[in-house]
Write a protein that holds these residues in place. Structure first.
Motif, PDB file in Angstrom:
ATOM      1  N   ALA A 267       0.818  -1.215   0.000  1.00 10.81           N
ATOM      2  CA  ALA A 267       0.000   0.000   0.000  1.00 10.81           C
ATOM      3  C   ALA A 267       0.851   1.263   0.000  1.00 10.81           C
ATOM      4  CB  ALA A 267      -0.927  -0.010   1.216  1.00 10.81           C
ATOM      5  N   LYS A 268       2.073   1.203   0.535  1.00 13.47           N
ATOM      6  CA  LYS A 268       2.925   2.388   0.612  1.00 13.47           C
ATOM      7  C   LYS A 268       3.205   2.974  -0.765  1.00 13.47           C
ATOM      8  CE  LYS A 268       6.563   2.422   3.253  1.00 13.47           C
ATOM      9  NZ  LYS A 268       7.809   1.959   3.936  1.00 13.47           N
ATOM     10  N   VAL A 269       3.308   2.129  -1.774  1.00 15.26           N
ATOM     11  CA  VAL A 269       3.590   2.617  -3.133  1.00 15.26           C
ATOM     12  C   VAL A 269       2.472   3.535  -3.610  1.00 15.26           C
ATOM     13  CG1 VAL A 269       4.014   1.923  -5.520  1.00 15.26           C
ATOM     14  CG2 VAL A 269       4.896   0.516  -3.636  1.00 15.26           C
ATOM     15  N   LEU A 270       1.229   3.133  -3.368  1.00  9.03           N
ATOM     16  CA  LEU A 270       0.084   3.941  -3.766  1.00  9.03           C
ATOM     17  C   LEU A 270      -0.048   5.185  -2.890  1.00  9.03           C
ATOM     18  CD1 LEU A 270      -2.498   1.069  -4.363  1.00  9.03           C
ATOM     19  CD2 LEU A 270      -1.378   2.461  -6.115  1.00  9.03           C
ATOM     20  N   ALA A 271       0.198   5.030  -1.579  1.00 14.37           N
ATOM     21  CA  ALA A 271       0.098   6.168  -0.671  1.00 14.37           C
ATOM     22  C   ALA A 271       1.143   7.229  -0.997  1.00 14.37           C
ATOM     23  CB  ALA A 271       0.234   5.699   0.775  1.00 14.37           C
TER      24      ALA A 271
ATOM     25  N   VAL B 280      -5.428   4.904   0.669  1.00 17.54           N
ATOM     26  CA  VAL B 280      -5.496   3.446   0.527  1.00 17.54           C
ATOM     27  C   VAL B 280      -6.242   2.837   1.709  1.00 17.54           C
ATOM     28  CG1 VAL B 280      -4.181   1.324   0.165  1.00 17.54           C
ATOM     29  CG2 VAL B 280      -3.259   3.524  -0.641  1.00 17.54           C
ATOM     30  N   THR B 281      -7.216   2.010   1.412  1.00 18.77           N
ATOM     31  CA  THR B 281      -7.881   1.218   2.434  1.00 18.77           C
ATOM     32  C   THR B 281      -7.529  -0.244   2.215  1.00 18.77           C
ATOM     33  OG1 THR B 281      -9.999   0.697   3.480  1.00 18.77           O
ATOM     34  CG2 THR B 281     -10.013   0.940   1.086  1.00 18.77           C
ATOM     35  N   PHE B 282      -7.582  -1.018   3.282  1.00 19.72           N
ATOM     36  CA  PHE B 282      -7.257  -2.434   3.206  1.00 19.72           C
ATOM     37  C   PHE B 282      -8.553  -3.229   3.118  1.00 19.72           C
ATOM     38  CE2 PHE B 282      -3.680  -0.374   5.207  1.00 19.72           C
ATOM     39  CZ  PHE B 282      -2.591  -0.940   4.562  1.00 19.72           C
ATOM     40  N   GLY B 283      -8.716  -3.961   2.018  1.00 21.42           N
ATOM     41  CA  GLY B 283      -9.907  -4.777   1.811  1.00 21.42           C
ATOM     42  C   GLY B 283      -9.624  -6.222   2.178  1.00 21.42           C
ATOM     43  N   VAL B 284     -10.344  -6.733   3.162  1.00 22.08           N
ATOM     44  CA  VAL B 284     -10.097  -8.099   3.632  1.00 22.08           C
ATOM     45  C   VAL B 284     -10.664  -9.100   2.626  1.00 22.08           C
ATOM     46  CG1 VAL B 284     -10.571  -9.758   5.464  1.00 22.08           C
ATOM     47  CG2 VAL B 284     -10.125  -7.358   6.029  1.00 22.08           C
ATOM     48  N   VAL B 285      -9.829 -10.022   2.193  1.00 23.97           N
ATOM     49  CA  VAL B 285     -10.279 -11.076   1.281  1.00 23.97           C
ATOM     50  C   VAL B 285     -11.287 -11.948   2.023  1.00 23.97           C
ATOM     51  CG1 VAL B 285      -9.573 -13.039  -0.128  1.00 23.97           C
ATOM     52  CG2 VAL B 285      -8.065 -11.040   0.073  1.00 23.97           C
ATOM     53  N   PRO B 286     -12.549 -11.993   1.581  1.00 27.07           N
ATOM     54  CA  PRO B 286     -13.578 -12.700   2.354  1.00 27.07           C
ATOM     55  C   PRO B 286     -13.380 -14.211   2.324  1.00 27.07           C
ATOM     56  CG  PRO B 286     -14.480 -11.923   0.281  1.00 27.07           C
ATOM     57  CD  PRO B 286     -13.100 -11.352   0.377  1.00 27.07           C
TER      58      PRO B 286
ATOM     59  N   PHE C  78      -6.438   2.091   7.119  1.00 25.33           N
ATOM     60  CA  PHE C  78      -6.043   2.943   6.001  1.00 25.33           C
ATOM     61  C   PHE C  78      -4.550   3.256   6.057  1.00 25.33           C
ATOM     62  CE2 PHE C  78     -10.373   3.843   7.249  1.00 25.33           C
ATOM     63  CZ  PHE C  78     -11.070   3.819   6.045  1.00 25.33           C
ATOM     64  N   LEU C  79      -4.036   3.650   4.899  1.00 26.34           N
ATOM     65  CA  LEU C  79      -2.670   4.170   4.799  1.00 26.34           C
ATOM     66  C   LEU C  79      -2.685   5.318   3.801  1.00 26.34           C
ATOM     67  CD1 LEU C  79       0.350   3.678   5.672  1.00 26.34           C
ATOM     68  CD2 LEU C  79       0.616   2.486   3.503  1.00 26.34           C
TER      69      LEU C  79
END
Length: 470
Positions: free
Chosen positions: A129-133, A139-145, A196-197
C-alpha cells in the motif's frame, strides 16, 4: 516513515457483559494475556515506524496509560477526546498533529480492537500500500472474504492500480444474506476493514474538499489543546462544534483518490460473541469454553466463565457469558442484539452497562464485594507508589482494614502507617488520603457506612493524577 495511528474509542456494546462503557473490548484480554490494544501495539514491533499516536476518550486515559506501561510503550503520544466524533475527525486530528512534527507524515490508521492472526501478511499488505500512498492515494485495506458475511460492509474493486492495488469502485453497506452470497461468488468484493494508509496531507486535502468544517474544528481543537500529565487534552468546546462523521461517509465514498489493497491475514473486528466463537478452539462437539465450565450433551455452544463454575445440559447454539455481576445467555445467531440489552440498561440508569464490579483507577483497582441500604464493602488494591487523592466525603464514614502491605494514611492532621491486620477509621467530613509507600501491592478492605455511598460524594483537594476540579 509510517506513523501508526491507533483509534481506541468505541464501547464494544455487542460484547456485553465482558465489555462495558468504561472498560470496552479494546482493553480486554480476549485472546491470550494481552489486551486487544496491547496486541495491536505488538504487531507493529517488527514494522519500521515513527512513535505511535493513540486517540482515546478521556474517560479511558488511565486505563490506556497503564496498559501502555505494562507493554513498555512509554513513548506513545496520547490525544484525549472529551467525546468521540467518529473516525473522520479523529483521523483529521492525527493528521494535523503529525504534520506539526513531520511535513511528509504517512499515517497507518488502525483500530485498537481488531484481530490479525498473520502479522507477516499484514506487513506485506502495508508495504504494498505504501507505493500507492506515496503517490497521493488514500489506501484502504480490503479483507479477502472467507465466506458470505452479513455483518461487514464491503468494498467493490475497480481497475488495477500498480502491482497490488485496485481503484475503489464503490463502498457497500452490510448486505442481506442473498446479496452477500452474490458478492462472495463474484470475487470482486472485499470486507471493509476500516484500516487505512495515506499521507496526512493527502487526507486533509480531500477532507477539506468535502468537509471543511471538520478540518476547521479539528484545527481549533489542537490549537486549544493543553498538556495533562502524559496526555494531550484536546479543546472540548472546539470538538463539540465538529460534525460527527465516519471517514467512509466524509471522504472515501466521494474522493477520486480511493484505492484498495487486498489483505489476507486472518482479520476480524471481533464485533460479536459469535465472531469470538468462530475463532476459538473447539472440542469435538463444536464447543468453545473459557474458565471453569462443565458441559453435558451440549453442542456448538460458547461458554465464557470468569469467576465461577458454569454448567450446561442438553443445549446447543448458545452463548453464555458469566461475570461477577451479570450473566448473558443468547442464541448464537442473535448475539448482534445484545446491544439492545445495553440500551435498556443505559435507559434504566443501571451501572452494569458502565462498569464491572471491579473498577480500575490510576492508582489501582477496587472491587465492590457487598452493599446494602447504608453500607458498602470494597476490596481495594493500591499499586506500589499509588496514592488516592486527598479528599473528603460529606455523607459517609470509612473503616479500613489492611490485609497485605503497608498503608500510609492521612487522617485529618495526622499521618501514620497501618500494617497488615491493623485498621483505622475515617469519620464523615474528615480530610484523608491513602497511599502505598511500599514495593508490593497494598490490599485492604474498606467498609463504608452512611446515608449516601455514591462515587460522586468525593471532594478532592490534591491529586497526583490531575483529577481535581478547578
Amino acid at each position: 516513515m509510517i506513523t501508526p495511528v491507533i483509534m481506541a474509542g468505541g464501547s464494544g456494546s455487542r460484547l456485553w457483559p465482558l465489555s462495558r462503557h468504561l472498560h470496552p473490548k479494546q482493553f480486554l484480554p480476549l485472546f491470550g494475556d494481552n489486551s486487544m490494544l496491547q496486541a495491536t501495539l505488538d504487531r507493529l514491533s517488527s514494522l519500521e515506524h515513527r512513535t505511535p499516536l493513540l486517540i482515546c476518550n478521556e474517560e479511558h486515559r488511565f486505563l490506556v496509560a497503564e496498559q501502555l506501561r505494562q507493554q513498555g510503550a512509554r513513548d506513545v503520544q496520547i490525544l484525549l477526546e472529551h467525546e468521540g466524533r467518529n473516525t473522520a475527525p479523529a483521523i483529521a486530528l492525527a493528521a494535523l498533529h503529525s504534520l506539526e512534527q513531520e511535513p511528509e507524515a504517512m499515517l497507518l490508521v488502525l483500530a485498537a480492537d481488531h484481530l490479525i492472526e498473520n502479522v507477516d501478511a499484514f506487513h506485506q499488505s502495508i508495504n504494498q500500500a505504501k507505493v500507492l500512498a506515496d503517490d497521493g492515494q488514500l489506501v484502504t485495506f480490503g479483507v479477502v472474504p472467507t465466506h458470505a458475511e452479513t455483518g461487514y460492509g464491503y468494498i467493490q474493486r475497480g481497475a488495477k492500480q500498480g502491482d497490488y492495488g485496485f481503484e475503489v469502485k464503490r463502498f457497500v453497506e452490510k448486505p442481506d444474506s442473498e446479496t452477500a452470497e452474490t458478492y462472495f461468488a463474484s470475487g470482486e468484493y472485499y470486507w471493509n476493514s476500516g484500516m487505512f494508509l495515506f499521507k496526512a496531507s493527502s487526507y486533509l486535502e480531500e477532507l477539506g474538499r468535502f468537509q471543511p468544517e471538520i478540518v476547521a474544528a479539528c484545527r481549533a481543537a489542537l490549537d486549544g489543546a493543553t498538556q495533562d500529565l502524559d496526555f494531550t487534552r484536546l479543546d472540548a468546546e472546539a470538538l463539540r462544534t465538529c460534525p460527527a462523521d465516519s471517514i467512509d461517509y466524509a471522504v472515501m465514498e466521494y474522493t477520486d483518490k480511493a484505492s484498495v489493497v487486498p489483505l489476507d491475514a486472518g482479520w476480524s473486528d471481533i464485533g460479536s460473541w459469535s465472531a469470538i466463537w468462530d475463532i476459538c478452539a473447539k472440542d469435538d462437539q463444536g464447543n468453545a469454553t473459557h474458565g471453569d465450565v462443565m458441559l453435558h450433551d451440549s453442542h456448538d455452544v460458547m461458554v465464557h466463565a470468569d469467576h465461577r463454575l458454569v454448567a450446561t445440559v442438553g443445549v446447543d447454539e448458545l452463548v453464555v457469558v458469566e461475570t461477577k455481576d451479570a450473566v448473558l445467555v443468547a442464541r448464537k445467531d442473535r448475539v448482534q442484539e445484545v446491544k439492545r440489552i445495553v440500551e435498556r440498561l443505559k435507559a434504566e440508569g443501571r451501572s452494569e452497562q458502565i462498569n464491572h464490579r471491579e473498577v480500575y483507577r490510576p492508582w489501582g483497582v477496587y472491587d465492590s464485594i457487598d452493599h446494602g441500604k447504608r453500607y458498602q464493602v470494597k476490596r481495594i488494591t493500591v499499586k506500589p507508589g499509588g496514592k488516592l487523592s486527598v479528599q473528603m466525603h460529606h455523607h459517609r464514614a470509612e473503616h479500613w482494614v489492611v490485609v497485605s502491605g503497608t498503608a500510609k494514611v492521612l487522617n485529618g492532621k495526622d499521618t501514620y502507617l497501618v500494617s497488615e491486620n491493623e485498621s483505622t477509621y475515617i469519620p464523615i467530613g474528615q480530610v484523608h488520603a491513602l497511599e502505598n509507600p511500599g514495593v508490593i501491592p497494598l490490599e485492604l478492605i474498606e467498609v463504608q457506612s452512611g446515608s449516601y455511598l455514591g462515587e460522586d460524594d468525593i471532594l478532592r483537594f490534591e491529586d497526583q493524577y490531575g483529577r481535581c476540579k478547578d
